[in-house]
Design a protein around this motif. Structure first.
Motif, PDB file in Angstrom:
ATOM      1  N   ASP A   4       1.594  -3.967  -8.837  1.00  0.00           N
ATOM      2  CA  ASP A   4       2.151  -2.615  -8.809  1.00  0.00           C
ATOM      3  C   ASP A   4       2.928  -2.420 -10.104  1.00  0.00           C
ATOM      4  O   ASP A   4       3.961  -3.049 -10.312  1.00  0.00           O
ATOM      5  CB  ASP A   4       3.073  -2.433  -7.601  1.00  0.00           C
ATOM      6  CG  ASP A   4       3.666  -1.039  -7.550  1.00  0.00           C
ATOM      7  OD1 ASP A   4       2.893  -0.061  -7.543  1.00  0.00           O
ATOM      8  OD2 ASP A   4       4.907  -0.922  -7.530  1.00  0.00           O
ATOM      9  N   GLY A  56      -2.682  -1.356  -8.909  1.00  0.00           N
ATOM     10  CA  GLY A  56      -2.527  -0.039  -8.307  1.00  0.00           C
ATOM     11  C   GLY A  56      -2.776   1.067  -9.314  1.00  0.00           C
ATOM     12  O   GLY A  56      -2.315   1.010 -10.449  1.00  0.00           O
ATOM     13  N   GLU A  98      -3.728   3.793  -5.053  1.00  0.00           N
ATOM     14  CA  GLU A  98      -2.500   3.299  -4.422  1.00  0.00           C
ATOM     15  C   GLU A  98      -1.589   4.425  -3.977  1.00  0.00           C
ATOM     16  O   GLU A  98      -0.380   4.255  -3.904  1.00  0.00           O
ATOM     17  CB  GLU A  98      -1.749   2.362  -5.372  1.00  0.00           C
ATOM     18  CG  GLU A  98      -1.185   3.055  -6.582  1.00  0.00           C
ATOM     19  CD  GLU A  98       0.144   2.483  -7.031  1.00  0.00           C
ATOM     20  OE1 GLU A  98       0.993   2.186  -6.184  1.00  0.00           O
ATOM     21  OE2 GLU A  98       0.322   2.361  -8.230  1.00  0.00           O
ATOM     22  N   THR A 101       1.787   3.923  -1.668  1.00  0.00           N
ATOM     23  CA  THR A 101       2.162   2.535  -1.376  1.00  0.00           C
ATOM     24  C   THR A 101       3.654   2.295  -1.582  1.00  0.00           C
ATOM     25  O   THR A 101       4.255   1.545  -0.821  1.00  0.00           O
ATOM     26  CB  THR A 101       1.359   1.529  -2.217  1.00  0.00           C
ATOM     27  OG1 THR A 101       1.515   1.832  -3.596  1.00  0.00           O
ATOM     28  CG2 THR A 101      -0.107   1.546  -1.836  1.00  0.00           C
ATOM     29  N   ILE A 131      -0.937  -2.708  -1.790  1.00  0.00           N
ATOM     30  CA  ILE A 131      -2.143  -2.467  -2.595  1.00  0.00           C
ATOM     31  C   ILE A 131      -3.187  -3.527  -2.286  1.00  0.00           C
ATOM     32  O   ILE A 131      -4.357  -3.227  -2.017  1.00  0.00           O
ATOM     33  CB  ILE A 131      -1.793  -2.475  -4.105  1.00  0.00           C
ATOM     34  CG1 ILE A 131      -0.956  -1.249  -4.467  1.00  0.00           C
ATOM     35  CG2 ILE A 131      -3.052  -2.555  -4.977  1.00  0.00           C
ATOM     36  CD1 ILE A 131      -0.256  -1.355  -5.816  1.00  0.00           C
ATOM     37  N   GLN A 134      -4.588  -3.326   1.401  1.00  0.00           N
ATOM     38  CA  GLN A 134      -5.584  -2.249   1.562  1.00  0.00           C
ATOM     39  C   GLN A 134      -6.948  -2.691   1.044  1.00  0.00           C
ATOM     40  O   GLN A 134      -7.966  -2.437   1.681  1.00  0.00           O
ATOM     41  CB  GLN A 134      -5.121  -0.991   0.830  1.00  0.00           C
ATOM     42  CG  GLN A 134      -3.981  -0.281   1.491  1.00  0.00           C
ATOM     43  CD  GLN A 134      -3.466   0.897   0.663  1.00  0.00           C
ATOM     44  OE1 GLN A 134      -4.075   1.320  -0.308  1.00  0.00           O
ATOM     45  NE2 GLN A 134      -2.332   1.429   1.057  1.00  0.00           N
TER      46      GLN A 134
END
Length: 173
Positions: A4, A56, A98, A101, A131, A134
């Protein structure tokens, strides 16, 4: 590995060897001048024997681009170039949707009773875990994950930009 990317920090997460559960790993202080965060990230990739990286890709709610979208793309492209320079061409780097998130990470931390002042140190890790989770969940369910892979093949001698190597196929395997 989930990544991220933020202005000040980069959150990292890993999955178990079977790719079932994503867990927060570490938060790196972002330093655009020295790129020390990417240097640490590359070392962690080696230490943890990472096989894929999911960065992301923060699209707007309508699917458009923003300054954050561009920042994530530049970060992922620079990471790919640095991996390539180190001779690493077998670890795919994916840019994956993302949206929300970080909002979800804030909600999870709040629900877990983490104080607001402690959020800063872990929120990026939790967002990275979201992230990655998922992506893992979609792959386990044989569903496509919204995103695309940045090609890791060595450059030709013509010095094309890394962005020219982006393979936008719209889905992950």
């Amino acid at each position: 590995m989930g990544v991220d990317v933020g202005n000040a920090r980069v959150g990292l997460a890993l999955s178990d060897p079977d790719g079932i559960l994503a867990t927060p790993l570490q938060t790196l202080k972002r330093n655009a001048n020295t790129n020390s965060d990417r240097r640490v990230l590359r070392k962690l990739v080696t230490v943890h024997e990472v096989t894929e990286i999911f960065v992301g890709h923060p699209r707007t709610m309508s699917g458009g681009s923003s300054a954050s979208t561009q920042m994530a793309e530049e970060y992922a492209n620079a990471l790919v170039a640095e991996l390539r320079d180190e001779g690493v061409t077998d670890i795919p780097v994916w840019l994956v949707d993302e949206r929300l998130t970080t909002v979800s990470a804030h909600r999870s931390l709040h629900d877990a009773g983490v104080s607001s002042r402690d959020f800063k140190s872990v929120v990026d890790q939790v967002a990275a875990a979201n992230i990655l989770q998922q992506a893992l969940d979609a792959l386990k369910a044989d569903r496509a994950v919204a995103g695309y892979c940045i090609n890791l093949e060595p450059h030709a001698a013509d010095n094309d930009s890394v962005t020219d190597d982006v393979e936008k196929n719209g889905e992950l395997p």
